[in-house]
Design an enzyme around this catalytic site. Structure first.
Site, short mmCIF file in Angstrom:
data_model
loop_
_atom_site.label_atom_id
_atom_site.label_comp_id
_atom_site.label_asym_id
_atom_site.label_seq_id
_atom_site.Cartn_x
_atom_site.Cartn_y
_atom_site.Cartn_z
N ASP A 12 54.43 53.12 37.39
CA ASP A 12 53.99 52.94 38.78
C ASP A 12 52.77 53.79 39.11
O ASP A 12 51.92 53.37 39.91
CB ASP A 12 55.12 53.31 39.75
CG ASP A 12 56.15 52.21 39.90
OD1 ASP A 12 55.88 51.08 39.44
OD2 ASP A 12 57.22 52.48 40.46
N HIS A 29 28.01 7.91 30.83
CA HIS A 29 28.19 9.02 29.90
C HIS A 29 27.67 8.64 28.51
O HIS A 29 26.97 9.41 27.85
CB HIS A 29 29.68 9.39 29.79
CG HIS A 29 30.18 10.26 30.90
ND1 HIS A 29 30.25 9.83 32.20
CD2 HIS A 29 30.65 11.53 30.90
CE1 HIS A 29 30.74 10.80 32.97
NE2 HIS A 29 31.00 11.85 32.20
#
Length: 421
Positions: free
Chosen positions: A351, A410
């Protein structure tokens, strides 16, 4: 007080943001997006009871908080910061390229976010550790502008220790803003607060709800729920240590979850007794009692293997391994945010001090999420550099692939490049 149960009886209480909290946070976010500073000040007065004059903390206040801070605490903060920075430096990714032949180069650029907004919980409490755990990874990542928000206290400024820690880290743009309004200010920008690219840091349910709402407008680290720990123990474990660690987790919040998983019924019974005695000696006894009663458990399994399966099922935020051969058991832990290996590695070490981040996935999200780290503050940019030779050798395949998806433009965008020398 803490239920002693079998694995079949265990059922995680799902953490869900209450609709009323989501609705309230949504109103705050919308208000801040529309009215800026005025809305932030209104909600600060409403929720924090503080009438703001200036949202940004003056540099003189940062310096004053630093000068007034306990020198011994500043030394500890500096040591913790060194550990956190050293750990996170190892996470830093680099830009790379590979040579594919024919002059083709493919690669990845790692680019830090330009602006990060960090949140440190506050109000009556102080969380300088959250400042360290969020700011240091952002600094290591190379974020150019780092902003910090933390709720104001009665004097109109965030907690002095939060300010002192910000000053220690070199953070100069700190805001006395809390709750959903802080998240909204970072997400949309106001007259006083710069719009950021990513928001990180723990907070209450309103902070979490606001992060959920603004995600997409900005990046966020995670949607954190109440904190949790699971302790996996065998009959070699110290019941007193386990009791203390369960209480350390449960004192966070009435919604916090503290769970023991063990194949030793005798250990489970002893831990329950130790917890009962310990709670009465701790200042947050009321919170502890409710948290342990409603969200805690001592789960007794039939074997170590079943205990491991149970842990992976829970996927806890924090996992302590208090068993004879913890490093061996670690190899079988698939789902946990942070693992504390051995009896001398209590969660409190992580922590505050060890170095790994304490902002972790909760509520079972360790199945797919990770601790806050440097990667939360960078973007990976793909790089493709083709040549005519390589395009010529692959154009037919690329065009065919595009036409299989009915994307004629494309295909032609490839073919047109080869029509003239």
């Amino acid at each position: 007080m803490i239920p002693l149960i079998t694995p079949r009886r265990w059922a995680r209480k799902p953490h869900e943001l209450h609709p009323e909290i989501l609705a309230a946070a949504g109103q705050i976010v919308l208000d801040v997006a529309q009215r800026g500073d005025a809305a932030v000040m209104d909600h600060t007065l409403r929720y924090d009871g503080v009438e703001s004059v200036s949202l940004q903390v003056p540099s003189t206040a940062l310096q004053s908080a630093f000068d007034a801070a306990d020198p011994e605490l500043l030394r500890i903060i500096a040591d913790a910061a060194d550990n956190i920075r050293r750990f996170h430096t190892h996470q830093k990714s680099s830009t790379w390229y590979i040579d594919e032949g024919d002059g083709v180069r493919l690669g990845q650029r790692v680019i830090p976010a330009e602006r990060a907004g960090l949140y440190a919980p506050g109000g009556a409490a102080a969380y300088p550790s959250s400042v360290l755990m969020t700011a240091i990874p952002a600094q290591v990542a190379g974020v150019k502008q780092i902003f910090l928000a933390s709720p104001p206290q009665n004097g109109g400024l965030p907690h002095p220790v939060v300010l002192a820690t910000a000053r220690f880290l070199g953070l100069t743009q700190v805001y006395a803003i809390g709750g959903a309004q802080a998240v909204a200010a970072f997400a949309f920008g106001t007259e006083s607060v710069r719009k950021v690219d990513v928001i990180a840091g723990p907070g209450n349910a309103y902070v979490t709800a606001a992060k959920k709402i603004v995600y997409g407008q900005v990046g966020i680290d995670s949607l954190a729920g109440p904190s949790e720990v699971v302790i996996l123990a065998d009959d070699s474990a110290n019941a007193v240590w386990i009791a203390h660690d369960l209480c350390a987790q449960a004192e966070h919040d009435v919604l916090a979850s503290a769970v023991l998983v063990t194949s030793s019924r005798a250990l489970a019974a002893e831990v329950c007794e130790q917890v009962l005695d310990l709670v009465q000696t701790l200042p947050r006894a009321a919170i502890l009692n409710r948290s342990l009663r409603e969200h805690g458990a001592c789960i007794v399994t039939g074997s170590l293997e079943e205990s491991i399966q149970m842990v992976n099922r829970i996927a806890p935020e924090h996992l302590e391994l208090m068993v004879q051969d913890p490093w061996s058991v670690l190899e079988h832990i698939d789902h946990a945010g942070a693992v504390f290996v051995g009896g001398m590695s209590p969660e409190s070490v992580g922590d505050y001090y060890a170095g790994p981040n304490h902002v972790l996935p909760t509520s079972g999200t360790a199945r797919f999420a990770s601790a806050l780290g440097v990667d939360d503050f960078v973007r990976r940019q793909s790089v493709i550099g083709y040549t005519r030779k390589r395009l010529a050798s692959t154009a037919a395949d690329i065009a065919a692939f595009a036409r299989s998806e009915s994307l004629e433009a494309h295909a032609r965008s490839v073919e047109v490049r080869l029509e003239c020398p």
